[in-house]
Design an enzyme around this catalytic site. Structure first.
Site, PDB file in Angstrom:
ATOM      1  N   SER A   1      38.671  35.190  38.951  1.00 12.64           N
ATOM      2  CA  SER A   1      39.189  34.004  39.652  1.00 12.64           C
ATOM      3  C   SER A   1      38.857  32.779  38.814  1.00 12.64           C
ATOM      4  O   SER A   1      37.867  32.787  38.057  1.00 12.64           O
ATOM      5  CB  SER A   1      38.494  33.881  41.012  1.00 12.64           C
ATOM      6  OG  SER A   1      38.739  32.613  41.580  1.00 12.64           O
TER       7      SER A   1
ATOM      8  N   TYR B   1      30.624  33.873  45.918  1.00 11.07           N
ATOM      9  CA  TYR B   1      31.929  34.360  45.428  1.00 11.07           C
ATOM     10  C   TYR B   1      32.093  34.014  43.939  1.00 11.07           C
ATOM     11  O   TYR B   1      32.451  34.875  43.126  1.00 11.07           O
ATOM     12  CB  TYR B   1      33.059  33.723  46.245  1.00 11.07           C
ATOM     13  CG  TYR B   1      34.446  34.136  45.797  1.00 11.07           C
ATOM     14  CD1 TYR B   1      34.927  35.419  46.045  1.00 11.07           C
ATOM     15  CD2 TYR B   1      35.284  33.238  45.131  1.00 11.07           C
ATOM     16  CE1 TYR B   1      36.201  35.805  45.634  1.00 11.07           C
ATOM     17  CE2 TYR B   1      36.555  33.608  44.720  1.00 11.07           C
ATOM     18  CZ  TYR B   1      37.014  34.895  44.974  1.00 11.07           C
ATOM     19  OH  TYR B   1      38.280  35.264  44.568  1.00 11.07           O
TER      20      TYR B   1
HETATM   21  N1  NAP Z   1      44.320  34.949  46.728  1.00  9.25           N
HETATM   22  C1  NAP Z   1      43.719  34.127  45.902  1.00  9.25           C
HETATM   23  O1  NAP Z   1      43.880  32.910  45.990  1.00  9.25           O
HETATM   24  C2  NAP Z   1      42.844  34.679  44.801  1.00  9.25           C
HETATM   25  C3  NAP Z   1      42.472  33.809  43.770  1.00  9.25           C
HETATM   26  C4  NAP Z   1      41.674  34.290  42.745  1.00  9.25           C
HETATM   27  C5  NAP Z   1      41.246  35.596  42.757  1.00  9.25           C
HETATM   28  N2  NAP Z   1      41.610  36.422  43.777  1.00  9.25           N
HETATM   29  C6  NAP Z   1      41.133  37.806  43.732  1.00  9.25           C
HETATM   30  O2  NAP Z   1      42.242  38.668  43.795  1.00  9.25           O
HETATM   31  C7  NAP Z   1      41.818  39.946  44.281  1.00  9.25           C
HETATM   32  C8  NAP Z   1      42.815  40.392  45.322  1.00  9.25           C
HETATM   33  O3  NAP Z   1      42.735  39.526  46.431  1.00  9.25           O
HETATM   34  P1  NAP Z   1      43.997  39.042  47.258  1.00  9.25           P
HETATM   35  O4  NAP Z   1      44.039  37.579  47.192  1.00  9.25           O
HETATM   36  O5  NAP Z   1      45.181  39.825  46.915  1.00  9.25           O
HETATM   37  O6  NAP Z   1      43.479  39.352  48.739  1.00  9.25           O
HETATM   38  P2  NAP Z   1      43.815  40.530  49.747  1.00  9.25           P
HETATM   39  O7  NAP Z   1      45.254  40.476  50.112  1.00  9.25           O
HETATM   40  O8  NAP Z   1      42.804  40.462  50.818  1.00  9.25           O
HETATM   41  O9  NAP Z   1      43.589  41.819  48.858  1.00  9.25           O
HETATM   42  C9  NAP Z   1      42.306  42.280  48.551  1.00  9.25           C
HETATM   43  C10 NAP Z   1      42.364  43.783  48.493  1.00  9.25           C
HETATM   44  O10 NAP Z   1      41.068  44.286  48.213  1.00  9.25           O
HETATM   45  C11 NAP Z   1      40.732  45.202  49.233  1.00  9.25           C
HETATM   46  N3  NAP Z   1      39.310  45.305  49.454  1.00  9.25           N
HETATM   47  C12 NAP Z   1      38.444  44.359  49.860  1.00  9.25           C
HETATM   48  N4  NAP Z   1      37.220  44.869  49.967  1.00  9.25           N
HETATM   49  C13 NAP Z   1      37.318  46.175  49.633  1.00  9.25           C
HETATM   50  C14 NAP Z   1      36.402  47.240  49.566  1.00  9.25           C
HETATM   51  N5  NAP Z   1      35.118  47.086  49.880  1.00  9.25           N
HETATM   52  N6  NAP Z   1      36.855  48.447  49.166  1.00  9.25           N
HETATM   53  C15 NAP Z   1      38.148  48.644  48.851  1.00  9.25           C
HETATM   54  N7  NAP Z   1      39.063  47.679  48.930  1.00  9.25           N
HETATM   55  C16 NAP Z   1      38.653  46.459  49.315  1.00  9.25           C
HETATM   56  C17 NAP Z   1      41.435  44.656  50.458  1.00  9.25           C
HETATM   57  O11 NAP Z   1      41.454  45.597  51.497  1.00  9.25           O
HETATM   58  P3  NAP Z   1      41.351  45.107  53.044  1.00  9.25           P
HETATM   59  O12 NAP Z   1      42.768  44.870  53.458  1.00  9.25           O
HETATM   60  O13 NAP Z   1      40.708  46.266  53.704  1.00  9.25           O
HETATM   61  O14 NAP Z   1      40.534  43.861  53.078  1.00  9.25           O
HETATM   62  C18 NAP Z   1      42.776  44.356  49.851  1.00  9.25           C
HETATM   63  O15 NAP Z   1      43.527  45.509  49.657  1.00  9.25           O
HETATM   64  C19 NAP Z   1      40.401  39.759  44.803  1.00  9.25           C
HETATM   65  O16 NAP Z   1      39.485  40.285  43.876  1.00  9.25           O
HETATM   66  C20 NAP Z   1      40.263  38.243  44.887  1.00  9.25           C
HETATM   67  O17 NAP Z   1      38.935  37.829  44.755  1.00  9.25           O
HETATM   68  C21 NAP Z   1      42.404  35.999  44.806  1.00  9.25           C
END
Ligand code: NAP
Length: 250
Positions: A136, A149
């Site tokens: 991130s 985080y």
């Molecule tokens: N969205 C943003 O603005 C943003 C910005 C920078 C970085 N990121 C990073 O991008 C990545 C994806 O996030 P996203 O934004 O796409 O959010 P998201 O839609 O919540 O996706 C996160 C995924 O990770 C899974 N997950 C979380 N904890 C887990 C665990 N203990 N074991 C297995 N799976 C798990 C979630 O499953 P559940 O549905 O069960 O929670 C979901 O499938 C993350 O690493 C996040 O930190 C996001």
């Protein structure tokens, strides 16, 4: 269409957001895809909606699950070409309120879990394969309320650099992707009320004037996973609508 033909990919956290969009993009570009997640129903629904992907229930916060995932991958595929460590959780909490428990929850999934997922799957990655770690822009920012985080993500960037050197002998490329704000449910899942997420205000701070879409991140990940990125390792990419560039004036 053929960018990822004959490649087998594992995506952690593939049931939602960026992981889901990347699974769709990998599939469209010819890869065989396995998604993981911790909630059986959500993972099964996502796999059904994507069509043609395999799925496995593994909680990235439990190292035992990484071992089980590796055993499954070994039995089912033998070897893989792409490991996209995407699963992660957000946490917004003032530094003074962070408890050992809330610290561990985030670190266990985002950093420790990512670390051991790579370690357990590494023997199964083909020579010439690739690992992509989803970090991130928080790894470099000083966003109030994001101490744990941001630290968890900074750890991933460090891990990516080290692995790019340690795995060079096996011709495994390792890169890190640093998204800015992307429209996914991650903050709501972290308990941030929808009305507290001021997307309009945020959009104004971004030179592109809007937050990102998961598909935009997916396309960069697909490129890095492909042989078109054969000269790229040990690198990090900000994909953030320009949020990392702060004007001193204006
Ligand atoms: N969205 C943003 O603005 C943003 C910005 C920078 C970085 N990121 C990073 O991008 C990545 C994806 O996030 P996203 O934004 O796409 O959010 P998201 O839609 O919540 O996706 C996160 C995924 O990770 C899974 N997950 C979380 N904890 C887990 C665990 N203990 N074991 C297995 N799976 C798990 C979630 O499953 P559940 O549905 O069960 O929670 C979901 O499938 C993350 O690493 C996040 O930190 C996001």
């Amino acid at each position: 269409m053929d960018l990822l033909n004959n490649k087998t990919a594992v995506i952690t956290g593939g049931n939602s957001g960026i992981g889901y969009a990347t699974a769709a993009d990998f599939l469209a570009k010819g890869a065989k895809v396995l998604i993981t997640g911790r909630k059986p129903e959500a993972v099964q629904q996502a796999a059904a909606a994507l069509g043609g992907v395999d799925s496995f229930i593994a909680d990235q916060g439990k190292t035992g699950d990484a071992q089980k995932l590796a055993a499954y991958v070994r039995d089912r595929y033998g070897k893989i070409d792409i490991l996209f460590v995407n699963a992660g959780v957000a946490a917004i909490e003032p530094f003074t309120s962070v408890t050992e428990e809330s610290f561990d929850t985030v670190m266990d999934i985002n950093l420790k879990g990512a670390f051991f997922t790579v370690q357990h799957l590494l023997p199964l990655i083909n020579e010439g394969g690739t690992i992509i770690l989803l970090s991130s822009v928080n790894a470099y920012s000083g966003m109030p309320g994001a101490s744990v985080y941001s630290a968890s993500k900074a750890g991933l960037n460090s891990l990516g650099r080290t692995l790019s050197r340690e795995l060079a002998d096996r011709k495994i490329r390792v890169n890190v992707v640093n998204p800015g704000p992307v429209a996914t449910p991650i903050l709501e899942k972290a308990g941030v009320p929808k009305e507290a997420i001021d997307a309009e205000r945020l959009a104004k701070v971004l030179p592109v004037g809007r937050i990102g879409q998961p598909e935009e991140i997916a396309r960069l990940v697909s490129f890095l996973a492909s042989d078109d990125a054969s000269f790229i390792t040990g690198a990090e990419y900000n994909i953030d609508g320009g949020i990392n560039v702060h004007p001193l004036i204006g």
